[in-house]
Design a protein around this motif. Structure first.
Motif, PDB file in Angstrom:
ATOM      1  N   LEU A 211       0.833  -1.205   0.000  1.00 24.22           N
ATOM      2  CA  LEU A 211       0.000   0.000   0.000  1.00 24.22           C
ATOM      3  C   LEU A 211       0.867   1.254   0.000  1.00 24.22           C
ATOM      4  CD1 LEU A 211      -2.427  -1.090   2.875  1.00 24.22           C
ATOM      5  CD2 LEU A 211      -2.689  -1.493   0.402  1.00 24.22           C
ATOM      6  N   ASP A 212       0.290   2.358  -0.474  1.00 20.40           N
ATOM      7  CA  ASP A 212       0.986   3.640  -0.321  1.00 20.40           C
ATOM      8  C   ASP A 212       0.622   4.232   1.054  1.00 20.40           C
ATOM      9  OD1 ASP A 212      -1.530   4.784  -0.522  1.00 20.40           O
ATOM     10  OD2 ASP A 212      -1.259   5.452  -2.590  1.00 20.40           O
ATOM     11  N   LYS A 213       1.128   5.411   1.359  1.00 23.92           N
ATOM     12  CA  LYS A 213       0.908   6.003   2.695  1.00 23.92           C
ATOM     13  C   LYS A 213      -0.569   6.294   2.970  1.00 23.92           C
ATOM     14  CE  LYS A 213       5.125   6.838   4.656  1.00 23.92           C
ATOM     15  NZ  LYS A 213       5.765   5.605   4.218  1.00 23.92           N
ATOM     16  N   LEU A 214      -1.382   6.395   1.896  1.00 18.55           N
ATOM     17  CA  LEU A 214      -2.811   6.656   2.074  1.00 18.55           C
ATOM     18  C   LEU A 214      -3.611   5.368   2.234  1.00 18.55           C
ATOM     19  CD1 LEU A 214      -3.213   9.425  -0.674  1.00 18.55           C
ATOM     20  CD2 LEU A 214      -2.949   9.732   1.810  1.00 18.55           C
ATOM     21  N   GLY A 215      -2.913   4.229   2.180  1.00 22.04           N
ATOM     22  CA  GLY A 215      -3.597   2.946   2.339  1.00 22.04           C
ATOM     23  C   GLY A 215      -4.137   2.381   1.039  1.00 22.04           C
ATOM     24  N   GLU A 216      -3.767   2.997  -0.101  1.00 21.19           N
ATOM     25  CA  GLU A 216      -4.207   2.512  -1.413  1.00 21.19           C
ATOM     26  C   GLU A 216      -3.172   1.552  -1.990  1.00 21.19           C
ATOM     27  OE1 GLU A 216      -7.021   3.186  -3.104  1.00 21.19           O
ATOM     28  OE2 GLU A 216      -7.651   4.232  -1.271  1.00 21.19           O
ATOM     29  N   PRO A 217      -3.619   0.445  -2.624  1.00 20.86           N
ATOM     30  CA  PRO A 217      -2.648  -0.450  -3.267  1.00 20.86           C
ATOM     31  C   PRO A 217      -1.841   0.291  -4.331  1.00 20.86           C
ATOM     32  CG  PRO A 217      -4.831  -1.462  -3.182  1.00 20.86           C
ATOM     33  CD  PRO A 217      -5.005  -0.042  -2.716  1.00 20.86           C
ATOM     34  N   LEU A 218      -0.531   0.007  -4.410  1.00 20.66           N
ATOM     35  CA  LEU A 218       0.294   0.635  -5.452  1.00 20.66           C
ATOM     36  C   LEU A 218      -0.290   0.275  -6.818  1.00 20.66           C
ATOM     37  CD1 LEU A 218       3.963   0.058  -4.215  1.00 20.66           C
ATOM     38  CD2 LEU A 218       2.466   2.035  -3.827  1.00 20.66           C
ATOM     39  N   LYS A 219      -0.179   1.212  -7.748  1.00 15.26           N
ATOM     40  CA  LYS A 219      -0.734   1.017  -9.095  1.00 15.26           C
ATOM     41  C   LYS A 219       0.301   0.368 -10.025  1.00 15.26           C
ATOM     42  CE  LYS A 219      -4.735   3.414  -8.843  1.00 15.26           C
ATOM     43  NZ  LYS A 219      -4.890   3.431  -7.379  1.00 15.26           N
ATOM     44  N   ALA A 220      -0.219  -0.305 -11.061  1.00 16.25           N
ATOM     45  CA  ALA A 220       0.666  -0.970 -12.028  1.00 16.25           C
ATOM     46  C   ALA A 220       1.593   0.029 -12.725  1.00 16.25           C
ATOM     47  CB  ALA A 220      -0.163  -1.731 -13.054  1.00 16.25           C
ATOM     48  N   GLY A 221       1.130   1.290 -12.871  1.00  7.86           N
ATOM     49  CA  GLY A 221       1.953   2.300 -13.545  1.00  7.86           C
ATOM     50  C   GLY A 221       2.995   2.931 -12.632  1.00  7.86           C
ATOM     51  N   ASP A 222       3.011   2.550 -11.378  1.00  9.73           N
ATOM     52  CA  ASP A 222       3.955   3.124 -10.410  1.00  9.73           C
ATOM     53  C   ASP A 222       5.264   2.324 -10.472  1.00  9.73           C
ATOM     54  OD1 ASP A 222       5.193   4.317  -8.284  1.00  9.73           O
ATOM     55  OD2 ASP A 222       3.521   4.036  -6.882  1.00  9.73           O
ATOM     56  N   HIS A 223       5.941   2.428 -11.617  1.00 11.32           N
ATOM     57  CA  HIS A 223       7.084   1.543 -11.889  1.00 11.32           C
ATOM     58  C   HIS A 223       8.239   1.709 -10.904  1.00 11.32           C
ATOM     59  CE1 HIS A 223       5.547   0.107 -15.812  1.00 11.32           C
ATOM     60  NE2 HIS A 223       4.917   1.274 -15.783  1.00 11.32           N
ATOM     61  N   ASN A 224       8.325   2.875 -10.252  1.00  5.93           N
ATOM     62  CA  ASN A 224       9.430   3.079  -9.302  1.00  5.93           C
ATOM     63  C   ASN A 224       9.191   2.401  -7.960  1.00  5.93           C
ATOM     64  OD1 ASN A 224      11.267   4.613 -10.798  1.00  5.93           O
ATOM     65  ND2 ASN A 224       9.993   6.439 -10.538  1.00  5.93           N
ATOM     66  N   ARG A 225       7.922   1.954  -7.715  1.00  3.07           N
ATOM     67  CA  ARG A 225       7.637   1.400  -6.384  1.00  3.07           C
ATOM     68  C   ARG A 225       6.964   0.034  -6.425  1.00  3.07           C
ATOM     69  NH1 ARG A 225       4.635   5.739  -2.729  1.00  3.07           N
ATOM     70  NH2 ARG A 225       3.077   5.623  -4.402  1.00  3.07           N
ATOM     71  N   ARG A 226       6.321  -0.317  -7.533  1.00  4.19           N
ATOM     72  CA  ARG A 226       5.529  -1.553  -7.518  1.00  4.19           C
ATOM     73  C   ARG A 226       6.440  -2.791  -7.608  1.00  4.19           C
ATOM     74  NH1 ARG A 226       7.896  -2.546 -11.562  1.00  4.19           N
ATOM     75  NH2 ARG A 226       7.231  -2.489 -13.740  1.00  4.19           N
ATOM     76  N   PHE A 227       5.899  -3.915  -7.120  1.00  4.42           N
ATOM     77  CA  PHE A 227       6.643  -5.184  -7.105  1.00  4.42           C
ATOM     78  C   PHE A 227       6.881  -5.684  -8.526  1.00  4.42           C
ATOM     79  CE2 PHE A 227       6.438  -9.832  -7.402  1.00  4.42           C
ATOM     80  CZ  PHE A 227       7.498 -10.188  -6.584  1.00  4.42           C
ATOM     81  N   PHE A 228       8.098  -6.199  -8.760  1.00  2.26           N
ATOM     82  CA  PHE A 228       8.408  -6.865 -10.035  1.00  2.26           C
ATOM     83  C   PHE A 228       8.878  -8.304  -9.780  1.00  2.26           C
ATOM     84  CE2 PHE A 228      10.852  -8.038 -13.750  1.00  2.26           C
ATOM     85  CZ  PHE A 228      10.213  -7.424 -14.826  1.00  2.26           C
ATOM     86  N   GLU A 229       9.884  -8.486  -8.897  1.00  2.00           N
ATOM     87  CA  GLU A 229      10.420  -9.831  -8.613  1.00  2.00           C
ATOM     88  C   GLU A 229      11.322  -9.748  -7.382  1.00  2.00           C
ATOM     89  OE1 GLU A 229      12.637 -10.942 -12.145  1.00  2.00           O
ATOM     90  OE2 GLU A 229      14.151  -9.403 -11.822  1.00  2.00           O
ATOM     91  N   ALA A 230      11.983 -10.861  -7.038  1.00  2.00           N
ATOM     92  CA  ALA A 230      13.001 -10.883  -5.972  1.00  2.00           C
ATOM     93  C   ALA A 230      12.433 -10.586  -4.583  1.00  2.00           C
ATOM     94  CB  ALA A 230      14.142  -9.915  -6.300  1.00  2.00           C
ATOM     95  N   ALA A 231      11.408 -11.330  -4.179  1.00  2.00           N
ATOM     96  CA  ALA A 231      10.825 -11.154  -2.846  1.00  2.00           C
ATOM     97  C   ALA A 231      11.803 -11.585  -1.754  1.00  2.00           C
ATOM     98  CB  ALA A 231       9.551 -12.005  -2.738  1.00  2.00           C
TER      99      ALA A 231
END
Ligand code: FUB
Length: 330
Positions: A211-231
């Motif tokens: 989630l972001d600081k407002l409690g909203e799930p990160l968006k697919a277009g938020d490439h600088n923050r959204r999950f890609f791999e390597a958990a």
């Protein structure tokens, strides 16, 4: 704080280091990079690895000792190719190596192999873990002794093809098919508790929400923050830290939660981009300090699929945040 990132292995190429302390000694479970002659593409076909070596270290400043081949793809009945980022766990003196590989239908699954030594050799189970898919397994042991697997990866890692309960094989050559649109919620990494014998999922994998600081799930277009791999997951001072790579924006980021399932709130960057396309890590306490294990392509002069593992001290600040490290540091 010592901010020198040290390359640990120079005689072969290694990547995706998963570090654990077992019985006071540090063990590293990396991918073993080779040049198999596959051309570079956005599906990662050039990552055509065949086996795993395990490394051990007696102290943070000692050399990493290579214990040789611990598992080869030819010994895994269900797997055909692409032995990508592995992880390991220990329970009651038995050691478990978790690894993704493509099965004979070209679908990434996650397998497990067992040994009575942390350095192997490991004997694979005849089948992949039931209900497993995608890549980059990371197994976390919680305070109560339960183990959880975190996994998933976009593009070549195929996570986007599992938006329902079956593999979507449409448009097989495109890494971008089935990715949500920019305004939609980003694809989530997955988490599943393991059975007591650590060989299967005890439950259907669930989405791990970031989630972001407002409690909203990160968006697919938020490439600088959204999950890609390597958990990866680690626990420190009451916080669960879920860390991961942002893939095409080449950052290692983290998010904080209060339990192994989350939700997690995005908290910042751990490592800025390194030399090379991929970035992948683990975080492990050894003796009394925390370390980041990661990789770059400096030793191969930037060749994407010939990477080398590194180690650097990691600092948690008193407020629970993590100091950002410079991926270009020597
Ligand atoms: O090593 C192959 C793949 O590259 C891994 O599975 C990804 O996390 C990336 O590091």
């Amino acid at each position: 704080m010592n901010k020198i990132a040290r390359h640990l292995v120079k005689h072969i190429y290694t990547a995706d280091p998963s570090a654990h302390v077992f019985n006071g000694k540090l063990y590293i479970y990396p991918s073993h990079d080779i040049d198999a002659g596959e051309a570079f593409d956005d599906l990662g076909s050039h990552f055509d690895m065949e086996d795993y070596h395990v490394f051990s270290m007696d102290a943070p400043d000692s050399e990493a000792v290579d214990h040789g081949v611990a598992l080869h793809v030819k010994d895994v009945q269900w797997a055909e190719k692409q032995m990508w980022a592995p992880d390991a766990a220990e329970k009651d003196g038995t050691y478990y190596l978790y690894f993704p590989a493509k099965d004979r239908e070209g679908i990434f699954r996650i397998g497990v192999a067992v040994s009575n030594s942390p350095t192997g050799p490991f004997t694979p189970q005849p089948d992949a873990i039931k209900g497993s898919f995608s890549i980059d397994p990371a197994v976390f042991k919680d305070k109560d002794g339960e183990h959880y697997m975190y996994f998933g990866g976009l593009w070549g890692g195929q996570l986007q093809r599992w938006r329902t309960d079956h593999f979507n094989a449409d448009e097989p050559e495109s890494p971008f098919a089935h990715i949500p649109q920019d305004h939609e919620p980003a694809l989530c990494p997955k988490v599943a508790k393991l059975t007591g014998d650590l060989l299967e999922f005890a439950e259907m994998p669930k989405d791990l929400l970031i989630l972001d600081k407002l409690g909203e799930p990160l968006k697919a277009g938020d490439h600088n923050r959204r999950f890609f791999e390597a958990a990866w997951m680690h626990y420190h001072n009451g916080n669960y830290y879920f860390s991961y790579s942002t893939g095409d924006t080449h950052m290692l980021c983290y998010a904080i939660g209060d339990n192994p399932y989350g939700p997690f709130t995005y908290a910042g960057v751990i490592l800025t981009p390194v030399v090379g396309w991929t970035t992948h890590h683990s975080i492990c306490k050894f003796e009394d300090k925390w370390y980041l294990f990661h990789h770059d392509s400096k030793l191969s002069d930037g060749v994407t699929h010939l990477r080398s593992i590194k180690m650097v001290e990691l600092q948690h600040r008193p407020d629970g945040t993590i100091e950002t490290l410079d991926g270009m540091m020597e």
